[in-house]
Design a protein around this motif. Sequence first.
Motif, PDB file in Angstrom:
ATOM      1  N   LEU A 183      86.940  37.958  40.372  1.00 34.78           N
ATOM      2  CA  LEU A 183      87.349  36.558  40.356  1.00 34.78           C
ATOM      3  C   LEU A 183      87.233  35.939  41.744  1.00 34.78           C
ATOM      4  CD1 LEU A 183      88.710  34.344  38.522  1.00 34.78           C
ATOM      5  CD2 LEU A 183      90.864  35.059  39.565  1.00 34.78           C
ATOM      6  N   LYS A 227      98.422  38.529  33.252  1.00 34.75           N
ATOM      7  CA  LYS A 227      96.995  38.273  33.480  1.00 34.75           C
ATOM      8  C   LYS A 227      96.365  39.355  34.355  1.00 34.75           C
ATOM      9  CE  LYS A 227      93.305  35.469  33.576  1.00 34.75           C
ATOM     10  NZ  LYS A 227      92.549  35.074  32.358  1.00 34.75           N
ATOM     11  N   ASN A 228      95.294  39.964  33.839  1.00 33.32           N
ATOM     12  CA  ASN A 228      94.400  40.747  34.686  1.00 33.32           C
ATOM     13  C   ASN A 228      93.405  39.760  35.278  1.00 33.32           C
ATOM     14  OD1 ASN A 228      92.074  42.188  35.619  1.00 33.32           O
ATOM     15  ND2 ASN A 228      92.732  43.976  34.461  1.00 33.32           N
ATOM     16  N   LEU A 229      93.462  39.564  36.587  1.00 34.61           N
ATOM     17  CA  LEU A 229      92.672  38.520  37.230  1.00 34.61           C
ATOM     18  C   LEU A 229      91.187  38.841  37.281  1.00 34.61           C
ATOM     19  CD1 LEU A 229      95.016  37.809  40.269  1.00 34.61           C
ATOM     20  CD2 LEU A 229      94.790  36.452  38.182  1.00 34.61           C
ATOM     21  N   SER A 230      90.853  40.113  37.278  1.00 30.60           N
ATOM     22  CA  SER A 230      89.497  40.633  37.501  1.00 30.60           C
ATOM     23  C   SER A 230      89.186  40.639  38.997  1.00 30.60           C
ATOM     24  CB  SER A 230      88.421  39.837  36.764  1.00 30.60           C
ATOM     25  OG  SER A 230      87.123  40.300  37.123  1.00 30.60           O
ATOM     26  N   ASP A 260      98.020  45.522  31.986  1.00 31.71           N
ATOM     27  CA  ASP A 260      96.752  45.899  31.376  1.00 31.71           C
ATOM     28  C   ASP A 260      96.864  47.393  31.074  1.00 31.71           C
ATOM     29  OD1 ASP A 260      94.201  46.638  30.683  1.00 31.71           O
ATOM     30  OD2 ASP A 260      93.257  46.023  32.568  1.00 31.71           O
ATOM     31  N   GLU A 276      94.652  43.594  39.290  1.00 26.33           N
ATOM     32  CA  GLU A 276      93.389  43.392  40.003  1.00 26.33           C
ATOM     33  C   GLU A 276      93.502  42.233  40.995  1.00 26.33           C
ATOM     34  OE1 GLU A 276      89.757  43.727  37.822  1.00 26.33           O
ATOM     35  OE2 GLU A 276      90.539  45.302  36.500  1.00 26.33           O
ATOM     36  N   ASN A 305      91.177  37.100  45.587  1.00 24.79           N
ATOM     37  CA  ASN A 305      92.034  36.246  44.773  1.00 24.79           C
ATOM     38  C   ASN A 305      93.515  36.296  45.154  1.00 24.79           C
ATOM     39  OD1 ASN A 305      93.202  38.591  43.481  1.00 24.79           O
ATOM     40  ND2 ASN A 305      91.426  38.685  42.136  1.00 24.79           N
ATOM     41  N   SER A 310      88.190  35.228  34.463  1.00 22.59           N
ATOM     42  CA  SER A 310      88.418  36.674  34.371  1.00 22.59           C
ATOM     43  C   SER A 310      87.682  37.241  33.160  1.00 22.59           C
ATOM     44  CB  SER A 310      89.918  36.948  34.250  1.00 22.59           C
ATOM     45  OG  SER A 310      90.171  38.322  34.032  1.00 22.59           O
ATOM     46  N   ASP A 311      87.680  38.562  33.037  1.00 29.62           N
ATOM     47  CA  ASP A 311      87.149  39.189  31.829  1.00 29.62           C
ATOM     48  C   ASP A 311      88.269  39.569  30.860  1.00 29.62           C
ATOM     49  OD1 ASP A 311      88.147  41.115  33.517  1.00 29.62           O
ATOM     50  OD2 ASP A 311      86.470  42.498  33.313  1.00 29.62           O
ATOM     51  N   HIS A 312      89.497  39.217  31.212  1.00 32.02           N
ATOM     52  CA  HIS A 312      90.658  39.431  30.349  1.00 32.02           C
ATOM     53  C   HIS A 312      91.293  38.084  30.019  1.00 32.02           C
ATOM     54  CE1 HIS A 312      91.560  43.884  30.795  1.00 32.02           C
ATOM     55  NE2 HIS A 312      90.599  43.709  31.683  1.00 32.02           N
TER      56      HIS A 312
END
Length: 295
Positions: free
Chosen positions: A98, A92-95, A221, A120, A125, A281-283
């Motif tokens: 977040l 997971k890319n958290l962004s 990512d 991220e 986060n 997130s955006d991912h």
Amino acid sequence: MARLLFFLALIPILLLLGSTPGSLHPVADSLAVFRFHIAWFALAGAVVLLVQGWRRSGLAVGALSLAAIGAIWWSYFPQTPNDDLPYSLYQKNLSFRLGKADDIIAHIKGSNADFVTLQEVTRRNTEILSGLSSTYAAQSLCKFRSVGGVAVASKYPRTDADILCIEELGLVGMNVQTPDGPVWLLSLHLSWPYPYSQAAHLDAILPTLENLKGPVVLGGDFNMVPWSYTMTRVETAIRAKRVGATNGTFLLEDLITIPIDHVLAPTNCVGEVSTLDLLGSDHHGVLARFTLEAC
């Protein structure tokens, strides 16, 4: 007019051909991100060539376009594993934007994954790691640029091997003891492709990846698609393959969904992936299931 149509029809096929030689220049991998979409334009160009009477050119362009479309389309269809898949990894890319982390903590724990790889990870986060510590006691966080660090977490304990942390390169790793022996667990966050610094970023990382001893499991990512030269280089360096079918994980400029979040494991036999919710997130997250047995 006929000549103008001919040259206009050739533009997408030239772009399609230009998306393949990533070993020659990183601009090819940038084009590879859009290879599927370029191929459809090239197919339309083939129709124009055929209508205008350029039969051989039209057929050749059409064949190349269909080959590109078919190969990528086929990669989206999952293969049915024949054996049990004993290991799983939550990527997971958290962004860095977040805020609330409770949903992701609960989702990761609910997945019952053996490994977790995050990108991220920021001050906003970082509580996610502490929230996971009761289930994933073995953890490591490595800072990386303003967008946030990279982190790994595991249900299995660390070995005595040193933690791998290269802050300027967005790479963190630790060696964990699984029932099948020691395994390197890595989290990677690559830069955007050309004209940004992805190629140079990867050049700096590869020697470290190549020197790792034993099996390697990597989530990250990549900011790059599976059919790129970038992916091939990483797979070769860690002697692994991308797990499962292609999955769109990131919405680019609110226009197209591209597959840039991947899990690699030391097997090319069986494996499957599921695309997870955004959860702020955006991912999209990725849950990969795989074996650690060599083929």
